[in-house]
Design a protein around this motif. Structure first.
Motif, PDB file in Angstrom:
ATOM      1  N   PRO A  65       0.826  -1.208   0.000  1.00 32.05           N
ATOM      2  CA  PRO A  65       0.000   0.000   0.000  1.00 32.05           C
ATOM      3  C   PRO A  65       0.859   1.256   0.000  1.00 32.05           C
ATOM      4  O   PRO A  65       2.058   1.223   0.304  1.00 32.05           O
ATOM      5  CB  PRO A  65      -0.771  -0.119   1.311  1.00 32.05           C
ATOM      6  N   LEU A  66       0.241   2.369  -0.335  1.00 31.75           N
ATOM      7  CA  LEU A  66       0.898   3.662  -0.228  1.00 31.75           C
ATOM      8  C   LEU A  66       0.629   4.221   1.164  1.00 31.75           C
ATOM      9  O   LEU A  66      -0.378   3.892   1.789  1.00 31.75           O
ATOM     10  CB  LEU A  66       0.353   4.644  -1.272  1.00 31.75           C
ATOM     11  N   ALA A  67       1.517   5.076   1.623  1.00 30.52           N
ATOM     12  CA  ALA A  67       1.256   5.802   2.860  1.00 30.52           C
ATOM     13  C   ALA A  67       0.062   6.721   2.624  1.00 30.52           C
ATOM     14  O   ALA A  67      -0.251   7.071   1.482  1.00 30.52           O
ATOM     15  CB  ALA A  67       2.486   6.609   3.273  1.00 30.52           C
ATOM     16  N   MET A 119      -3.913   1.278  -4.708  1.00 33.58           N
ATOM     17  CA  MET A 119      -4.873   2.190  -4.079  1.00 33.58           C
ATOM     18  C   MET A 119      -5.911   1.395  -3.288  1.00 33.58           C
ATOM     19  O   MET A 119      -6.345   1.804  -2.212  1.00 33.58           O
ATOM     20  CB  MET A 119      -5.556   3.058  -5.135  1.00 33.58           C
ATOM     21  N   ARG A 120      -6.312   0.247  -3.827  1.00 34.60           N
ATOM     22  CA  ARG A 120      -7.241  -0.649  -3.103  1.00 34.60           C
ATOM     23  C   ARG A 120      -6.555  -1.218  -1.869  1.00 34.60           C
ATOM     24  O   ARG A 120      -7.168  -1.301  -0.792  1.00 34.60           O
ATOM     25  CB  ARG A 120      -7.689  -1.758  -4.057  1.00 34.60           C
ATOM     26  N   HIS A 121      -5.281  -1.615  -2.010  1.00 34.14           N
ATOM     27  CA  HIS A 121      -4.529  -2.084  -0.848  1.00 34.14           C
ATOM     28  C   HIS A 121      -4.465  -0.988   0.217  1.00 34.14           C
ATOM     29  O   HIS A 121      -4.583  -1.258   1.411  1.00 34.14           O
ATOM     30  CB  HIS A 121      -3.096  -2.455  -1.250  1.00 34.14           C
ATOM     31  N   ILE A 157      -3.543  11.054  -5.946  1.00 32.77           N
ATOM     32  CA  ILE A 157      -4.820  11.461  -6.529  1.00 32.77           C
ATOM     33  C   ILE A 157      -4.726  12.890  -7.070  1.00 32.77           C
ATOM     34  O   ILE A 157      -5.209  13.192  -8.165  1.00 32.77           O
ATOM     35  CB  ILE A 157      -5.948  11.339  -5.489  1.00 32.77           C
ATOM     36  N   ASP A 158      -4.071  13.772  -6.310  1.00 29.80           N
ATOM     37  CA  ASP A 158      -3.913  15.160  -6.759  1.00 29.80           C
ATOM     38  C   ASP A 158      -3.005  15.243  -7.984  1.00 29.80           C
ATOM     39  O   ASP A 158      -3.257  16.020  -8.914  1.00 29.80           O
ATOM     40  CB  ASP A 158      -3.340  16.025  -5.636  1.00 29.80           C
ATOM     41  N   LEU A 176     -11.059   4.038  -6.278  1.00 28.42           N
ATOM     42  CA  LEU A 176     -10.208   2.921  -5.866  1.00 28.42           C
ATOM     43  C   LEU A 176      -9.781   3.085  -4.413  1.00 28.42           C
ATOM     44  O   LEU A 176      -9.817   2.121  -3.630  1.00 28.42           O
ATOM     45  CB  LEU A 176      -8.966   2.835  -6.762  1.00 28.42           C
ATOM     46  N   TYR A 177      -9.383   4.285  -4.055  1.00 26.27           N
ATOM     47  CA  TYR A 177      -8.877   4.524  -2.702  1.00 26.27           C
ATOM     48  C   TYR A 177     -10.006   4.749  -1.695  1.00 26.27           C
ATOM     49  O   TYR A 177      -9.937   4.293  -0.554  1.00 26.27           O
ATOM     50  CB  TYR A 177      -7.941   5.727  -2.699  1.00 26.27           C
TER      51      TYR A 177
END
Length: 307
Positions: free
Chosen positions: A122-124, A254-256, A132-133, A155-156
C-alpha cells in the motif's frame, strides 16, 4: 489442443463449463484454467509418446506429475505460478476421477513448491492523497484529468478493483450513498460511497464531452469507448515517477491502501473483508501483516538505541 485426445479435450471443456456455470469463475479464471490444464495434457502426451485418453489419465503416477512440474519449472515458471498450475490440474483430475469412479489419491497428493506470500504494497496515507492530486495534472484536457482523479478516488475511497470501477455504467451515476458491486465469481457486495468519490465523479461528468447514457460506460476513453485499465496504469506510472514512488504504486495499490488505512484506523477485519469482497478471511488477514510490518518499521526508526 491438437496433441490432446478427443476424449480428454471433451472432458476438459466439460470441466471448464462447470467451473463457469456452477462455481461462478470469471472469464479470466476460466481462460487461465484452460491454459494450465491444456499445457499439462500436452506435456503428458509428449511424455507418454501418445495422446492420453481418460483411462490412461486415471493411471498417472506421482513420477509423471513430478516430471511435468520439473519441465514446467525448467521453462522459468516461478513457484507461485507453478502452485497455481498444479492447483488447476489437480482440480481437473479430481473432477475427472470422481466422474470415472477412479482412485488417484497419490497423484492428488503431489505438492507444489513452497513460496512466500508477497504482502500487499500500500501507499502511505499522504502518498495516496498526493497521487490522486498529481494524476489530475497528467492531462491538458480538463475532462480527462477529472476522469482519472475520479477513478483513483473510487479505488482509494471505496476499495474498488480497477475492473469494477471501469465497469460502472451511466445508470450508476450520480453515485448513490451505497454501491452494489458484483466482483469476482459473481459475488455481490454493498459499498458505502464517500462524499469525495461522489463529488469527483460528478465533477468528471460535468466536463465529460460524451453524454451520460444508462447503458454506456461511465468512464470513457478519449474516443468514447470504455476506459481501459491500461490507460489508467500508464497515467499513474507517469505520476509516480514525478512523486518518486516505487513501481508498486499501481491502481491496485490504491485498493490495498484503502484496506490497510482502514485497518490502521481500527476497522474491523470482517467488515473490511466484506468491503473488499474477499471470499476468505485469510486473504484479508494479509493486511494485518502489512500493518504489523509498518508498525515495526516505525518502531525501529523511533525506538531509542543504547549508545
Amino acid at each position: 489442443m491438437s496433441l490432446i485426445s478427443p476424449a480428454a479435450r471433451a472432458a476438459l471443456e466439460a470441466w471448464l463449463a462447470g467451473q463457469k456455470a456452477l462455481r461462478g469463475a470469471s472469464e479470466n479464471t476460466v481462460d487461465a484454467y484452460a491454459r494450465d490444464v491444456t499445457g499439462f495434457l500436452a506435456f503428458i502426451t509428449e511424455h507418454k509418446g501418445e495422446a492420453q485418453g481418460i483411462k490412461p489419465l486415471m493411471k498417472l503416477s506421482v513420477s509423471d506429475m513430478r516430471s511435468w512440474m520439473a519441465f514446467t519449472r525448467g521453462q522459468g515458471i516461478g513457484p507461485r505460478s507453478m502452485a497455481r498450475k498444479l492447483s488447476a490440474v489437480k482440480s481437473f483430475l479430481r473432477w475427472l476421477s470422481e466422474r470415472e469412479g477412479a482412485e488417484i489419491s497419490a497423484v492428488l497428493a503431489a505438492r507444489a513448491p513452497r513460496f512466500q506470500n508477497k504482502l500487499p504494497r500500500p501507499l502511505a496515507e499522504d502518498a495516496a492523497r498526493t497521487m490522486i492530486d498529481t494524476i489530475e495534472l497528467q492531462s491538458l484536457k480538463a475532462w480527462v484529468a477529472t476522469r482519472d482523479m475520479a477513478v483513483l478516488t473510487l479505488l482509494y475511497g471505496c476499495g474498488l478493483r480497477i475492473s469494477e470501477a471501469l465497469g460502472l455504467d451511466g445508470r450508476d451515476a450520480p453515485l448513490p450513498d451505497v454501491l452494489r458491486i458484483v466482483g469476482k465469481g459473481g459475488k455481490e457486495r454493498v459499498i458505502p460511497v464517500i462524499p469525495a468519490a461522489r463529488d469527483a465523479v460528478a465533477r468528471y461528468l460535468d466536463l465529460c464531452p460524451w453524454p451520460k447514457e444508462p447503458g454506456a460506460p461511465l468512464f470513457r476513453g478519449v474516443r468514447g469507448g470504455r476506459l481501459a485499465p491500461r490507460a489508467v496504469q500508464k497515467t499513474m506510472a507517469r505520476a509516480r515517477m514525478q512523486l518518486g514512488l516505487p513501481a508498486s504504486a499501481t491502481p491496485h495499490a490504491m485498493r490495498h491502501s484503502f484496506a490497510t488505512h482502514l485497518l490502521s484506523a481500527g476497522g474491523d477485519l470482517r467488515a473490511i473483508q466484506e468491503l473488499l469482497g474477499h471470499a476468505s478471511l485469510s486473504t484479508t488477514q494479509t493486511y494485518t501483516s502489512v500493518d504489523q510490518a509498518r508498525l515495526m518499521e516505525v518502531y525501529d526508526k523511533a525506538h531509542p538505541k543504547a549508545g
